[in-house]
Write a protein that holds these residues in place. Structure first.
Motif, PDB file in Angstrom:
ATOM      1  N   LEU A   1      -2.794  11.985 -11.825  1.00  0.00           N
ATOM      2  CA  LEU A   1      -2.934  11.608 -12.923  1.00  0.00           C
ATOM      3  C   LEU A   1      -4.243  10.849 -14.212  1.00  0.00           C
ATOM      4  O   LEU A   1      -4.891  10.997 -14.763  1.00  0.00           O
ATOM      5  CB  LEU A   1      -1.578  11.728 -14.283  1.00  0.00           C
ATOM      6  N   ALA A   2      -3.697   9.996 -13.228  1.00  0.00           N
ATOM      7  CA  ALA A   2      -4.129   8.450 -13.601  1.00  0.00           C
ATOM      8  C   ALA A   2      -5.453   8.219 -13.304  1.00  0.00           C
ATOM      9  O   ALA A   2      -7.218   8.388 -13.828  1.00  0.00           O
ATOM     10  CB  ALA A   2      -3.746   7.003 -12.700  1.00  0.00           C
ATOM     11  N   THR A   3      -5.920   9.464 -12.329  1.00  0.00           N
ATOM     12  CA  THR A   3      -7.212   9.040 -11.653  1.00  0.00           C
ATOM     13  C   THR A   3      -8.340  10.039 -12.438  1.00  0.00           C
ATOM     14  O   THR A   3      -9.095   9.966 -13.109  1.00  0.00           O
ATOM     15  CB  THR A   3      -7.486   9.357 -10.201  1.00  0.00           C
ATOM     16  N   ALA A   4      -7.499  11.141 -12.940  1.00  0.00           N
ATOM     17  CA  ALA A   4      -7.641  12.265 -13.800  1.00  0.00           C
ATOM     18  C   ALA A   4      -8.145  11.788 -15.221  1.00  0.00           C
ATOM     19  O   ALA A   4      -9.271  11.883 -15.503  1.00  0.00           O
ATOM     20  CB  ALA A   4      -6.831  13.642 -12.990  1.00  0.00           C
ATOM     21  N   GLN A   5      -7.570  11.029 -15.841  1.00  0.00           N
ATOM     22  CA  GLN A   5      -7.823  10.425 -16.908  1.00  0.00           C
ATOM     23  C   GLN A   5      -8.562   9.539 -16.591  1.00  0.00           C
ATOM     24  O   GLN A   5      -9.624   9.672 -17.757  1.00  0.00           O
ATOM     25  CB  GLN A   5      -6.745   9.967 -17.190  1.00  0.00           C
TER      26      GLN A   5
ATOM     27  N   PRO B   1       5.538   8.119   3.493  1.00  0.00           N
ATOM     28  CA  PRO B   1       6.550   7.986   4.464  1.00  0.00           C
ATOM     29  C   PRO B   1       7.399   7.155   3.387  1.00  0.00           C
ATOM     30  O   PRO B   1       8.481   8.129   2.806  1.00  0.00           O
ATOM     31  CB  PRO B   1       6.573   8.142   5.940  1.00  0.00           C
ATOM     32  N   TRP B   2       7.361   5.930   3.710  1.00  0.00           N
ATOM     33  CA  TRP B   2       8.116   5.470   2.919  1.00  0.00           C
ATOM     34  C   TRP B   2       8.189   5.131   1.668  1.00  0.00           C
ATOM     35  O   TRP B   2       8.866   5.279   0.687  1.00  0.00           O
ATOM     36  CB  TRP B   2       8.498   3.861   2.799  1.00  0.00           C
ATOM     37  N   ALA B   3       7.068   5.838   0.911  1.00  0.00           N
ATOM     38  CA  ALA B   3       6.787   5.553  -0.966  1.00  0.00           C
ATOM     39  C   ALA B   3       6.994   7.490  -1.262  1.00  0.00           C
ATOM     40  O   ALA B   3       6.837   7.156  -2.393  1.00  0.00           O
ATOM     41  CB  ALA B   3       5.978   5.615  -1.365  1.00  0.00           C
ATOM     42  N   ARG B   4       7.400   8.653   0.043  1.00  0.00           N
ATOM     43  CA  ARG B   4       7.390   9.752  -0.838  1.00  0.00           C
ATOM     44  C   ARG B   4       8.703   9.904  -1.699  1.00  0.00           C
ATOM     45  O   ARG B   4      10.211   9.448  -0.765  1.00  0.00           O
ATOM     46  CB  ARG B   4       7.346  10.633   0.274  1.00  0.00           C
ATOM     47  N   GLY B   5       8.518  11.000  -2.835  1.00  0.00           N
ATOM     48  CA  GLY B   5      10.162  11.608  -3.202  1.00  0.00           C
ATOM     49  C   GLY B   5       9.793  10.335  -4.831  1.00  0.00           C
ATOM     50  O   GLY B   5      10.910  10.652  -5.388  1.00  0.00           O
ATOM     51  N   GLU B   6       8.884   9.700  -4.976  1.00  0.00           N
ATOM     52  CA  GLU B   6       9.196   8.875  -5.804  1.00  0.00           C
ATOM     53  C   GLU B   6       8.118   9.125  -7.563  1.00  0.00           C
ATOM     54  O   GLU B   6       8.271   8.291  -7.764  1.00  0.00           O
ATOM     55  CB  GLU B   6       8.895   7.468  -5.951  1.00  0.00           C
ATOM     56  N   GLY B   7       7.332  10.037  -7.160  1.00  0.00           N
ATOM     57  CA  GLY B   7       6.705  10.488  -8.375  1.00  0.00           C
ATOM     58  C   GLY B   7       4.827   9.885  -8.344  1.00  0.00           C
ATOM     59  O   GLY B   7       4.438   9.514  -8.760  1.00  0.00           O
ATOM     60  N   TYR B   8       4.521   8.962  -6.787  1.00  0.00           N
ATOM     61  CA  TYR B   8       3.347   7.844  -7.089  1.00  0.00           C
ATOM     62  C   TYR B   8       2.998   9.337  -6.407  1.00  0.00           C
ATOM     63  O   TYR B   8       1.716   8.847  -7.459  1.00  0.00           O
ATOM     64  CB  TYR B   8       4.104   6.739  -5.612  1.00  0.00           C
ATOM     65  N   ALA B   9       2.708  10.101  -5.864  1.00  0.00           N
ATOM     66  CA  ALA B   9       1.363  11.043  -5.969  1.00  0.00           C
ATOM     67  C   ALA B   9       0.338  11.418  -7.292  1.00  0.00           C
ATOM     68  O   ALA B   9      -0.309  11.585  -7.595  1.00  0.00           O
ATOM     69  CB  ALA B   9       1.398  12.187  -5.078  1.00  0.00           C
TER      70      ALA B   9
ATOM     71  N   LEU C   1       1.168  -1.117  -0.663  1.00  0.00           N
ATOM     72  CA  LEU C   1       0.383   0.024  -0.241  1.00  0.00           C
ATOM     73  C   LEU C   1       0.769   1.088  -0.313  1.00  0.00           C
ATOM     74  O   LEU C   1       1.173   1.620   1.151  1.00  0.00           O
ATOM     75  CB  LEU C   1      -0.801   0.114   0.981  1.00  0.00           C
ATOM     76  N   VAL C   2       0.334   2.059  -1.275  1.00  0.00           N
ATOM     77  CA  VAL C   2       1.408   3.605  -0.919  1.00  0.00           C
ATOM     78  C   VAL C   2       0.479   4.154  -0.210  1.00  0.00           C
ATOM     79  O   VAL C   2       1.231   4.847  -0.002  1.00  0.00           O
ATOM     80  CB  VAL C   2       1.825   3.651  -2.487  1.00  0.00           C
ATOM     81  N   GLY C   3      -0.418   4.578  -0.697  1.00  0.00           N
ATOM     82  CA  GLY C   3      -1.317   5.888  -0.718  1.00  0.00           C
ATOM     83  C   GLY C   3      -2.797   5.429  -1.077  1.00  0.00           C
ATOM     84  O   GLY C   3      -3.223   4.630  -0.933  1.00  0.00           O
ATOM     85  N   VAL C   4      -3.570   6.819  -0.755  1.00  0.00           N
ATOM     86  CA  VAL C   4      -4.803   6.696  -0.767  1.00  0.00           C
ATOM     87  C   VAL C   4      -5.403   8.200  -2.062  1.00  0.00           C
ATOM     88  O   VAL C   4      -5.120   8.886  -1.990  1.00  0.00           O
ATOM     89  CB  VAL C   4      -5.565   6.749   0.180  1.00  0.00           C
ATOM     90  N   ILE C   5      -6.112   7.580  -2.898  1.00  0.00           N
ATOM     91  CA  ILE C   5      -7.037   8.697  -3.654  1.00  0.00           C
ATOM     92  C   ILE C   5      -8.293   8.748  -3.106  1.00  0.00           C
ATOM     93  O   ILE C   5      -8.925   7.427  -2.792  1.00  0.00           O
ATOM     94  CB  ILE C   5      -6.381   8.406  -5.544  1.00  0.00           C
ATOM     95  N   GLN C   6      -8.219  10.287  -2.589  1.00  0.00           N
ATOM     96  CA  GLN C   6     -10.222  10.000  -2.457  1.00  0.00           C
ATOM     97  C   GLN C   6     -10.931  10.753  -3.582  1.00  0.00           C
ATOM     98  O   GLN C   6      -9.954  12.153  -3.923  1.00  0.00           O
ATOM     99  CB  GLN C   6      -9.835  10.626  -1.295  1.00  0.00           C
ATOM    100  N   LEU C   7     -12.024  10.954  -3.767  1.00  0.00           N
ATOM    101  CA  LEU C   7     -12.494  11.822  -4.420  1.00  0.00           C
ATOM    102  C   LEU C   7     -14.060  11.703  -3.162  1.00  0.00           C
ATOM    103  O   LEU C   7     -14.434  10.783  -2.976  1.00  0.00           O
ATOM    104  CB  LEU C   7     -13.487  10.793  -5.540  1.00  0.00           C
ATOM    105  N   ALA C   8     -14.618  12.898  -3.227  1.00  0.00           N
ATOM    106  CA  ALA C   8     -15.043  13.832  -2.383  1.00  0.00           C
ATOM    107  C   ALA C   8     -15.284  15.726  -3.061  1.00  0.00           C
ATOM    108  O   ALA C   8     -15.602  15.647  -4.099  1.00  0.00           O
ATOM    109  CB  ALA C   8     -14.777  14.261  -0.752  1.00  0.00           C
ATOM    110  N   LYS C   9     -17.126  15.109  -2.770  1.00  0.00           N
ATOM    111  CA  LYS C   9     -17.727  16.582  -2.801  1.00  0.00           C
ATOM    112  C   LYS C   9     -18.350  16.382  -4.176  1.00  0.00           C
ATOM    113  O   LYS C   9     -18.161  17.726  -4.718  1.00  0.00           O
ATOM    114  CB  LYS C   9     -17.158  18.493  -2.806  1.00  0.00           C
ATOM    115  N   THR C  10     -18.812  15.370  -4.308  1.00  0.00           N
ATOM    116  CA  THR C  10     -18.377  15.103  -5.880  1.00  0.00           C
ATOM    117  C   THR C  10     -20.369  16.193  -6.329  1.00  0.00           C
ATOM    118  O   THR C  10     -21.032  15.794  -5.823  1.00  0.00           O
ATOM    119  CB  THR C  10     -18.749  13.743  -6.441  1.00  0.00           C
TER     120      THR C  10
END
Length: 212
Positions: free
Chosen positions: A119-123, A106-114, A82-91
């Motif tokens: 961007l994948a979610t936006a697309q 914390p361990w995954a920061r600096g890798e461009g994962y966010a 588990l790298v992180g969380v993407i959340q959509l709200a106030k739709t």
């Protein structure tokens, strides 16, 4: 009839965004207890495994069922960690807009994962769900979050003065509220035209059975 987001898996070059399950409880709880999460979000501190279980099994499915949003686990493709969380709200389904936020372990920061996950979610939202606007709000001093917004093509629209509550550690080890500004960002379909298609093209989406 209330519109809802489908149960979806989004694949990128390095990541898989998918519905949460109870196996994610320990990693989610550990991630949410990070100092940066405590500082820049309203996640209760400390964040127990019971709270993580409740969020995964009750809160996230309820928000999706009511059409308010969607929570996705961001995982590494190779390790499934588990790298992180993407959340959509106030739709707003009439306006076809939603607010996007992200948290990275914390361990995954600096890798461009966010930025890759956002961007994948936006697309997916623009291409598959036919959304017309995505909004992000970043605390005025949260430069890391602002850099993610810029990387995916967001346009800064202005400042909501005094609209954000951040948190700082007290001498006793607790947390104290500090009022600051929100920077409002928007992303429209034309803002990401020409973005790397391999992040989330039509072949990168996989439907899961209904997870609500």
């Amino acid at each position: 009839m209330t519109s809802t987001f489908p149960s979806i898996s989004i694949s990128t070059e390095r990541l898989v965004l998918r519905p949460f399950d109870t196996d994610d409880v320990p990693a989610l709880a550990e991630m949410m207890n990070d100092e940066q999460v405590g500082a820049w979000t309203d996640v209760p501190q400390p964040f127990s495994e019971q709270a993580a279980h409740t969020w995964i099994t009750e809160h996230a499915p309820s928000e999706r069922a009511r059409g308010n949003g969607l929570g996705l686990a961001v995982t590494e493709f190779l390790t499934q960690r588990l790298v992180g969380v993407i959340q959509l709200a106030k739709t707003d389904w009439h306006v076809r807009s939603t607010e996007l936020s992200y948290i990275i372990a914390p361990w995954a920061r600096g890798e461009g994962y966010a930025s890759e996950a956002a961007l994948a979610t936006a697309q997916w939202l623009f291409n598959d769900q036919k959304f017309e606007r995505i909004e992000l709000r970043t605390a005025a001093d949260n430069t890391a979050s602002q850099q993610v917004a810029q990387k995916i093509g967001c346009i800064s629209e202005g400042v909501l003065r005094g609209a954000c509550i951040a948190h700082v550690r007290t001498e006793g080890g607790g947390w104290s509220d500090v009022r600051t500004d929100f920077i409002v960002w928007s992303l429209l379909p034309e803002d990401i035209e020409g973005a790397d298609g391999h992040l989330a093209d039509a072949g990168g989406f996989t439907s899961y059975p209904d997870w609500n």
